[in-house]
Enzyme design. Structure first.
Site, PDB file in Angstrom:
ATOM      1  N   SER A 117       0.794  -1.274   0.142  1.00  0.00           N
ATOM      2  CA  SER A 117       0.016   0.039  -0.006  1.00  0.00           C
ATOM      3  C   SER A 117       0.679   1.278   0.177  1.00  0.00           C
ATOM      4  CB  SER A 117      -0.692   0.050   1.277  1.00  0.00           C
ATOM      5  OG  SER A 117      -1.545   1.152   1.546  1.00  0.00           O
ATOM      6  N   TYR A 141      -1.521   0.191  10.228  1.00  0.00           N
ATOM      7  CA  TYR A 141      -1.822  -0.519   8.827  1.00  0.00           C
ATOM      8  C   TYR A 141      -0.514  -0.382   8.066  1.00  0.00           C
ATOM      9  CZ  TYR A 141      -3.591  -1.136   4.118  1.00  0.00           C
ATOM     10  OH  TYR A 141      -3.982  -1.450   2.796  1.00  0.00           O
ATOM     11  N   LYS A 145       2.353  -3.134   6.846  1.00  0.00           N
ATOM     12  CA  LYS A 145       2.581  -3.557   5.186  1.00  0.00           C
ATOM     13  C   LYS A 145       4.141  -3.554   5.073  1.00  0.00           C
ATOM     14  CE  LYS A 145      -1.664  -4.183   3.355  1.00  0.00           C
ATOM     15  NZ  LYS A 145      -2.028  -5.466   3.030  1.00  0.00           N
ATOM     16  N   LEU A 188     -13.808   6.787  -1.116  1.00  0.00           N
ATOM     17  CA  LEU A 188     -14.430   7.968  -1.510  1.00  0.00           C
ATOM     18  C   LEU A 188     -15.244   7.578  -2.361  1.00  0.00           C
ATOM     19  CD1 LEU A 188     -15.012  11.076  -1.785  1.00  0.00           C
ATOM     20  CD2 LEU A 188     -12.941  11.324  -3.301  1.00  0.00           C
ATOM     21  N   ARG A 218      -5.621  12.400  -4.756  1.00  0.00           N
ATOM     22  CA  ARG A 218      -5.313  11.081  -4.778  1.00  0.00           C
ATOM     23  C   ARG A 218      -5.205  10.449  -6.071  1.00  0.00           C
ATOM     24  NH1 ARG A 218      -4.284  12.424  -0.381  1.00  0.00           N
ATOM     25  NH2 ARG A 218      -5.020  11.582   1.531  1.00  0.00           N
TER      26      ARG A 218
HETATM   27  N1  LIG Z   1      -8.724  -1.014  -1.854  1.00  0.00           N
HETATM   28  C1  LIG Z   1      -7.760  -0.210  -1.959  1.00  0.00           C
HETATM   29  O1  LIG Z   1      -7.925   0.911  -2.401  1.00  0.00           O
HETATM   30  C2  LIG Z   1      -6.362  -0.645  -1.338  1.00  0.00           C
HETATM   31  C3  LIG Z   1      -5.277   0.157  -1.184  1.00  0.00           C
HETATM   32  C4  LIG Z   1      -3.920  -0.326  -0.915  1.00  0.00           C
HETATM   33  C5  LIG Z   1      -3.787  -1.453  -0.499  1.00  0.00           C
HETATM   34  N2  LIG Z   1      -4.964  -2.380  -0.316  1.00  0.00           N
HETATM   35  C6  LIG Z   1      -4.619  -3.809   0.000  1.00  0.00           C
HETATM   36  O2  LIG Z   1      -5.099  -4.603  -0.884  1.00  0.00           O
HETATM   37  C7  LIG Z   1      -5.742  -5.752  -0.345  1.00  0.00           C
HETATM   38  C8  LIG Z   1      -7.168  -6.138  -0.623  1.00  0.00           C
HETATM   39  O3  LIG Z   1      -7.885  -4.911  -0.523  1.00  0.00           O
HETATM   40  P1  LIG Z   1      -9.365  -4.834  -0.696  1.00  0.00           P
HETATM   41  O4  LIG Z   1      -9.752  -3.452  -0.748  1.00  0.00           O
HETATM   42  O5  LIG Z   1      -9.698  -5.755  -1.920  1.00  0.00           O
HETATM   43  O6  LIG Z   1      -9.815  -5.283   0.725  1.00  0.00           O
HETATM   44  P2  LIG Z   1     -11.179  -6.279   0.865  1.00  0.00           P
HETATM   45  O7  LIG Z   1     -11.452  -6.240   2.294  1.00  0.00           O
HETATM   46  O8  LIG Z   1     -12.062  -6.187   0.146  1.00  0.00           O
HETATM   47  O9  LIG Z   1     -10.570  -7.775   0.797  1.00  0.00           O
HETATM   48  C9  LIG Z   1      -9.544  -8.482   1.717  1.00  0.00           C
HETATM   49  C10 LIG Z   1     -10.030  -9.977   1.643  1.00  0.00           C
HETATM   50  O10 LIG Z   1      -9.281 -10.618   2.649  1.00  0.00           O
HETATM   51  C11 LIG Z   1     -10.103 -11.694   3.388  1.00  0.00           C
HETATM   52  N3  LIG Z   1      -9.477 -11.738   4.738  1.00  0.00           N
HETATM   53  C12 LIG Z   1      -9.125 -10.992   5.571  1.00  0.00           C
HETATM   54  N4  LIG Z   1      -8.447 -11.799   6.743  1.00  0.00           N
HETATM   55  C13 LIG Z   1      -8.230 -12.828   6.232  1.00  0.00           C
HETATM   56  C14 LIG Z   1      -7.601 -14.129   6.712  1.00  0.00           C
HETATM   57  N5  LIG Z   1      -7.087 -14.068   7.900  1.00  0.00           N
HETATM   58  N6  LIG Z   1      -7.348 -15.249   5.964  1.00  0.00           N
HETATM   59  C15 LIG Z   1      -8.129 -15.312   4.639  1.00  0.00           C
HETATM   60  N7  LIG Z   1      -8.728 -14.292   4.252  1.00  0.00           N
HETATM   61  C16 LIG Z   1      -8.840 -12.983   4.802  1.00  0.00           C
HETATM   62  C17 LIG Z   1     -11.481 -10.666   3.550  1.00  0.00           C
HETATM   63  O11 LIG Z   1     -12.357 -11.812   3.872  1.00  0.00           O
HETATM   64  C18 LIG Z   1     -11.538 -10.253   2.266  1.00  0.00           C
HETATM   65  O12 LIG Z   1     -12.191 -10.862   1.372  1.00  0.00           O
HETATM   66  C19 LIG Z   1      -5.569  -5.633   0.985  1.00  0.00           C
HETATM   67  O13 LIG Z   1      -4.204  -6.184   1.579  1.00  0.00           O
HETATM   68  C20 LIG Z   1      -5.100  -3.942   1.450  1.00  0.00           C
HETATM   69  O14 LIG Z   1      -4.642  -3.783   2.444  1.00  0.00           O
HETATM   70  C21 LIG Z   1      -6.251  -1.927  -0.604  1.00  0.00           C
END
Ligand SMILES: NC(=O)c1ccc[n+]([C@@H]2O[C@H](COP(=O)([O-])OP(=O)(O)OC[C@H]3O[C@@H](n4cnc5c(N)ncnc54)[C@H](O)[C@@H]3O)[C@@H](O)[C@H]2O)c1
Length: 344
Positions: A117, A141, A145, A188, A218
């Site tokens: 991230s 958080y 990472k 957002l 952003r």
């Molecule tokens: N969405 C963004 O803009 C963004 C930006 C930067 C980083 N990220 C990173 O990308 C990844 C995905 O983000 P997202 O927005 O799709 O989040 P999300 O919450 O939609 O998806 C995360 C998934 O991981 C699963 N999960 C959580 N803990 C778990 C565990 N212990 N075992 C198995 N599954 C587990 C959840 O049930 C979910 O399906 C994350 O690591 C997040 O930190 C997302």
């Protein structure tokens, strides 16, 4: 390739699974459904309901399913929650993450791509941010990472794990099948579209930042472009990884010491302000959206924009869905097809 996707029932994970399947790969999703949705897992993938923190079970799964590579999207990822309950973040993202690494190490899976991230950078000194910028996370958080990225680097030099950490900025948009459905939602675009759909107000956090219109700026990347980068990164781990600095200058990981780990930003080099996003959304939904200006949120840097040259050069990433209107438009179409999200 046979890939295990942790978090494949989540927003970015499910779209990554779609892209992997379309490219002809076999996919097993490991998801505990804590924030994801069973219905988000594409039909061609097998869903295993469980946690990546369960080392013994994961080791068995990797062996039984003859997994070649892991895409690790699963995590806890709410910045505010990480501030009030850091233990949960260290347990899930570090303790759980290392259990996953140990499962892979014990059964000889040597390839991993990690959802990192922009939060690893904290408040950057300069914009746009390239991968050599200092790593100074300002919340647990981002700290988790960064720590996991470092673990990957050390596992690479000691055990030969080949890893790519992809530092996302803001994921946006939807595919025909999958979109963003979080509760609580902190992003957002889905919040603006939810307000548009329900006729409610959306809160904007601060309009007195040192930016042209006073709101934060952003960098948004279409989730399908992010997913395409995951496919390229997974494919790249089949061989020695291309040379490239793995981390920031104060990450404790240097290119010379950790040749098997690569870090790439996934951004567009272009930023949009919060107000610009709302204005674009108004154009798409075709009616006004009520906004309420609230106070700044702690820890929101005024501008977060990435350079993405390294992913383009080293992975061959070629993002195709760059227009803000296209990203918001696809998210709006998905929301209209799923007014209650995956709950239907
Ligand atoms: N969405 C963004 O803009 C963004 C930006 C930067 C980083 N990220 C990173 O990308 C990844 C995905 O983000 P997202 O927005 O799709 O989040 P999300 O919450 O939609 O998806 C995360 C998934 O991981 C699963 N999960 C959580 N803990 C778990 C565990 N212990 N075992 C198995 N599954 C587990 C959840 O049930 C979910 O399906 C994350 O690591 C997040 O930190 C997302």
């Amino acid at each position: 390739m046979r890939a295990l996707v942790t978090g494949g029932a989540g927003y970015i994970g499910s779209v990554s699974v779609e892209i992997l399947l379309a490219a002809g790969h076999d996919v097993v999703v490991l998801d505990d459904l804590s924030t994801g949705h069973r219905a988000a897992v594409p039909a061609g993938a097998q869903l295993v309901d469980g946690s990546y923190a369960d080392q013994e079970r994961v080791a068995r799964l990797l062996t039984d399913e003859r997994i070649d590579a892991i895409l690790h999207c699963g995590a806890r990822s709410l910045v505010g929650e990480s501030m009030s309950d850091p233990a949960r973040y260290y347990r899930a993202n570090i303790v759980g993450g290392v259990a996953l690494l140990e499962a892979a190490r014990t059964v000889g899976v040597q390839r991993l791509v990690f959802s990192s991230s922009a939060a690893v950078y904290g408040t950057p000194d300069a914009s746009p941010i390239d991968e050599s910028a200092g790593l100074r996370p300002i919340n647990p958080y981002g700290e988790t990472k960064r720590t996991f990225e470092s673990a990957l680097a050390w596992y690479g030099s000691a055990y030969g794990l080949r890893s790519v950490s992809l530092r996302y900025f803001n994921a946006a948009g939807a595919t025909e099948a999958n979109g963003e459905d979080h509760d609580p939602e902190t992003h957002l675009i889905p919040n603006v579209l939810r307000a548009a759909q329900r006729g409610t107000e959306v809160a904007l956090f601060g309009d007195d930042y040192p930016t042209p219109d006073g709101t934060c700026i952003r960098d948004y990347v279409h989730v399908e472009d992010l997913a395409a980068a995951h496919l390229l990164a997974l494919e790249a781990t089949a061989d020695e990884l291309p040379d490239g600095l793995p981390g920031g200058d104060d990450s404790g990981a240097t290119a010379a010491a950790h040749p098997n780990s690569l870090v790439c930003n996934l951004g567009s080099g272009t930023g949009f302000s919060v107000r610009h996003v709302v204005d674009a959304a108004v154009g798409i939904v075709g009616h006004p959206i009520a906004i309420r200006i609230g106070p700044r949120r702690a820890g929101d840097p005024p501008i977060l924009v990435a350079t993405a040259g390294r992913a383009e050069t080293l992975l061959g990433w070629d993002p195709r869905h760059g227009s803000l209107e296209g990203m918001i438009g696809s998210a709006w179409e998905w929301r209209q097809r799923h007014p209650a999200g995956y709950a239907r």
